[in-house]
Design a protein around this motif. Structure first.
Motif, PDB file in Angstrom:
ATOM      1  N   ALA A 201       0.827  -1.211   0.000  1.00 43.13           N
ATOM      2  CA  ALA A 201       0.000   0.000   0.000  1.00 43.13           C
ATOM      3  C   ALA A 201       0.859   1.258   0.000  1.00 43.13           C
ATOM      4  O   ALA A 201       0.565   2.238  -0.702  1.00 43.13           O
ATOM      5  N   TYR A 204       2.449   1.647  -3.436  1.00 44.07           N
ATOM      6  CA  TYR A 204       1.407   2.130  -4.352  1.00 44.07           C
ATOM      7  C   TYR A 204       1.177   3.623  -4.161  1.00 44.07           C
ATOM      8  O   TYR A 204       1.040   4.388  -5.125  1.00 44.07           O
ATOM      9  N   LEU A 416      -3.155   4.212   1.477  1.00 42.46           N
ATOM     10  CA  LEU A 416      -4.026   3.506   0.537  1.00 42.46           C
ATOM     11  C   LEU A 416      -5.181   4.383   0.082  1.00 42.46           C
ATOM     12  O   LEU A 416      -5.491   4.457  -1.116  1.00 42.46           O
ATOM     13  N   LEU A 417      -5.828   5.066   1.018  1.00 44.54           N
ATOM     14  CA  LEU A 417      -6.965   5.911   0.661  1.00 44.54           C
ATOM     15  C   LEU A 417      -6.549   7.075  -0.227  1.00 44.54           C
ATOM     16  O   LEU A 417      -7.239   7.419  -1.197  1.00 44.54           O
ATOM     17  N   SER A 419      -3.971   7.166  -2.220  1.00 42.05           N
ATOM     18  CA  SER A 419      -3.587   6.621  -3.523  1.00 42.05           C
ATOM     19  C   SER A 419      -4.811   6.297  -4.368  1.00 42.05           C
ATOM     20  O   SER A 419      -4.882   6.645  -5.549  1.00 42.05           O
ATOM     21  N   VAL A 420      -5.794   5.614  -3.757  1.00 41.70           N
ATOM     22  CA  VAL A 420      -7.009   5.270  -4.496  1.00 41.70           C
ATOM     23  C   VAL A 420      -7.759   6.532  -4.912  1.00 41.70           C
ATOM     24  O   VAL A 420      -8.246   6.646  -6.049  1.00 41.70           O
ATOM     25  N   SER A 423      -5.958   8.059  -7.900  1.00 37.13           N
ATOM     26  CA  SER A 423      -6.151   7.309  -9.139  1.00 37.13           C
ATOM     27  C   SER A 423      -7.565   7.459  -9.686  1.00 37.13           C
ATOM     28  O   SER A 423      -7.782   7.412 -10.899  1.00 37.13           O
ATOM     29  N   LEU A 424      -8.554   7.645  -8.784  1.00 32.66           N
ATOM     30  CA  LEU A 424      -9.938   7.840  -9.212  1.00 32.66           C
ATOM     31  C   LEU A 424     -10.280   9.313  -9.410  1.00 32.66           C
ATOM     32  O   LEU A 424     -11.445   9.649  -9.648  1.00 32.66           O
TER      33      LEU A 424
END
Length: 741
Positions: A201, A204, A416-417, A419-420, A423-424
């Protein structure tokens, strides 16, 4: 080019340095707290890792400077002069906003402040252009402003707060259920797999958030993007194998994990949040260069729409300033302590300074109701099994507010949050995510006991509301400053510059108010020294407040009494704070025996009673004069003057003994106390006699009797405090000893 614009550039440069200092001070909590809260390494090691991340992040900045150049407005519709006024307004608005927030003790967000200051200043300049052009109307405002970015920030607040808190709670609960607080045995079996997932994570996050600007467009980045699931799985497997190998040699992989996460968050902070601190000054420099090349100050700033890379030297200097601030700023440690205290394990992590409110109390009551319902429906065996997994035990024995398992969860979930979300293309905020993940994980870790839950919720609500208020405040202040500068010209610029310079100096150098509450002591010796200093200080303050109150009543000085009410309230609040530090202080005194702890509890209790008596004197005194009641009679004034003299003598002796730690004349104080009580009894009888004879007025008599009664309490508790302080210091080996009668 006019010299005015050169001065504006200089002002922007100075404010850029100030912005870097303030930014690191406020936002260092995002990447430092997991490591600090878990005491994973010495402070200098943590700062060194974060410093490397900051320097690398600054040098590989992902090009977010266009937010300041064209993110909130269309620069092609503004002239160079208007753009410079706009940028100066933004920086001035940030200074004013920060000064207000510091004065009120509210949290702030540099990202929200920048975005809404840009929006407000752009609207101010746009209104000026519309007012000066008959062909334009208010309906044309939309052409100047990019409102979609502001809506993105608002949605970011909501998304960050809700999603981060929920995911932080869930992931922490699952992790604690797997490992429990006694995690060593299970961690030897599953630790490499779990930490491998965490490393994945973090990696990433580093690729898609921190280093996106550098890696974007490369073949490796494209392959990872096209084969994301395979890439993450491979990374997990490789990290797990590597960590399992290191674990064979008894290397603490949790420590490696936490420091790696700290590095990655510092990298992202410097690379992406740098625009919050130097974006506007750099954009101002770019505007100056464009206008200078064109030889005109009336040129439209269409050139700001281009992606102009910041010069390497400015980025490097920014990184150096950030690192120096990180190592030297004590304020950043204070900011970190706020989150750590809210997230720390144990009710004594929260002091009484966070008052509750109706909303927080309602949440706690609802949570207790849900908990009671689950207790009734969940089988007993399940409750016992789950309960044992969450039984707190400090197996690390390092006195950290929380253990390394939670630190890894905080870092991993936040990375993680973010990064997501990146990406979104969701506009999640690093500050919001890191803070709310920490709050969610502390809730799941059962750190929010019934004694502290309501205060923690109040603290979280204060921080969250501070973020919302930041946007509104920045927007309004920027509009006001922008309109003042654009219409006021050079004179207004000079006045605002001087005012903001004063605010900067006052906020950073002149406004270091000394706190009354005793600072947390690291050792037993520090605790004892703190008790001595605090008792002496509060007793001297009490003596002064009592004397000044009676003098102000005699003179009917309403202004002085109002100030004395404030001082007495602060004194009482300070004594109240001492009560909330009882538990951690008593733990530090445990090696000296129970008697020492008992005397400390008594000292704190007597101090609180003295402070309370002062409040019960100053408030009625102020109310009496504020309501324009008739002053005291000559008999009442004479009585109180004699009482005041006697109290001054008693407290003078008390203060001398406390200061010198020599209690040889304690019996003298006892004699003086008894004589004073006899005198008070006689004067009260005389006053009651006057009341029976119908002499005087009711309000003055009631106030007079109140002062007499509370004075007795003050003197009585001062004598008790002196006695307990003597015993406390004798058992601590500090005061002189003698035969006790």
């Amino acid at each position: 080019m006019s010299e005015l614009y050169t001065i504006m550039l200089a002002v922007l440069a100075i404010l850029a340095i100030s912005g870097l200092y303030v930014g690191v001070t406020n936002d260092a909590v995002n990447f430092l707290n997991a490591a600090i809260g878990s005491k994973v390494a010495k402070m200098r090691t943590i700062l060194a890792v974060a410093s490397v991340g900051i320097i690398l992040g600054v040098l590989t900045s992902s090009g977010m400077m266009e937010v300041a150049r064209s993110g909130m407005f269309n620069p092609g519709l503004f002239t160079f002069h208007e753009i410079m006024i706009l940028y100066v307004s933004v920086m001035f608005a940030n200074v004013i906003l920060l000064d207000i927030y510091n004065s009120l003790g509210l949290p702030t967000s540099t990202t929200v402040a920048l975005i809404f200051s840009l929006l407000g200043a752009a609207i101010a300049v746009s209104l000026f252009k519309i007012a000066g052009n008959p062909e334009l109307s208010l309906g044309s405002l939309g052409g100047f402003i990019n409102t979609s970015r502001a809506m993105g920030v608002i949605s970011a607040i909501l998304l960050s707060v809700i999603i981060a808190f929920v995911f932080g709670t869930i992931i922490m609960w699952l992790s604690r259920f797997l490992f429990s607080f006694r995690y060593f045995k299970m961690f030897r079996k599953m630790g490499a797999v779990w930490c491998g997932m965490s490393f994945t994570a973090i990696a990433y996050f580093a690729v898609f958030k921190a280093l996106k600007g550098v890696l974007a467009g490369t073949a490796v980045y494209a392959w990872i993007s096209d084969n994301l699931l395979i890439s993450l799985l491979l990374c997990w497997v490789v990290c797990t194998i590597l960590l399992a190998f290191l674990q064979l040699f008894r290397i603490n992989i949790l420590r490696i994990n936490i420091l790696s996460g700290t590095f990655a968050l510092a990298l992202a902070f410097a690379g992406n949040d740098l625009v919050n601190f130097i974006g506007v000054p750099i954009a101002g420099l770019d505007s100056y260069n464009i206008a200078k090349a064109a030889g005109s100050t009336e040129i439209l700033m269409e050139g700001l729409n281009q992606n102009l890379p910041a010069q390497f030297i400015w980025m490097l200097l920014s990184g150096v300033i950030m690192v120096v601030t990180l190592w030297t700023s004590t304020k950043s440690m204070n900011v970190s302590q706020t989150e750590i205290s809210l997230a720390g394990q144990g009710d004594d992590m929260i002091s009484g300074e966070l008052d509750s409110n109706v909303f927080s109390r309602s949440i706690v009551r609802a949570s207790l109701g849900i908990s009671n319902f689950l207790d009734r429906v969940v089988p007993e065996r399940v409750k016992e099994f789950v309960g044992k997994r969450f039984e707190y035990e400090d197996v690390e024995h390092n006195g950290a507010p929380y253990d390394k398992i939670r630190a890894v969860v905080n870092l991993t979930t936040a990375a993680l949050l973010i990064s997501v979300g990146t990406s979104l293309k969701l506009p999640l905020s690093t500050t919001y995510v890191c803070f709310m993940v920490a709050m969610g994980s502390s809730l799941a870790d059962k750190a929010w006991g019934r004694e502290s839950a309501v205060h923690r919720i109040t603290g979280v609500m204060t921080v969250v509301m501070g973020w919302f208020v930041t946007g509104i405040g920045a927007f309004i202040i920027a509009i006001g400053v922008g309109l003042l500068l654009i219409w006021g010209g050079t004179i207004a610029f000079a006045v605002v510059t001087v005012a903001c310079a004063y605010m900067l100096i006052k906020s950073n150098f002149l406004n270091a108010k000394k706190k009354n509450a005793m600072p947390e002591a690291a050792t037993e010796e520090d605790s004892i020294e703190g008790v001595i200093a605090q008792v002496c200080k509060m007793m001297k303050v009490s003596t002064q407040i009592y004397d000044r109150t009676l003098v102000a009543v005699f003179k009917e000085d309403r202004k002085a009494l109002k100030e004395l009410v404030r001082e007495s309230n602060e004194s009482y609040e300070a004594s109240r704070q001492l009560k909330y530090t009882l538990m951690p202080t008593l733990r530090k005194l445990k090696d000296s025996g129970l008697e020492l702890s008992l005397y400390y509890v008594q000292v704190v209790d007597y101090l609180s009673e003295i402070a309370k008596a002062l409040v019960h004197i100053t408030r009625p005194a102020y109310d009496h004069i504020d309501n324009n009641h008739k002053g005291l009679s000559s008999e009442q004034t004479d009585d109180l003057m004699h009482i005041n003299d006697a109290v001054a003598d008693i407290y003078g002796n008390v203060n001398r003994m406390l200061t010198k730690n020599d209690f040889a004349e304690i019996d003298t104080v006892l004699t003086m106390r008894d004589e004073l009580f006899e005198h008070i009894a006689e004067t009260m009888k005389s006053e009651l006699q006057r009341i029976n004879e119908g002499v005087g007025n009711t309000t003055a008599s009631m106030f007079y009797l109140t002062v007499m009664s509370e004075t007795k309490t003050m003197v009585l508790q001062a004598r008790n405090l002196l006695k307990s302080q003597r015993y406390f210091l004798e058992h601590a080996g500090v005061a002189k000893t003698w035969y006790r009668k």
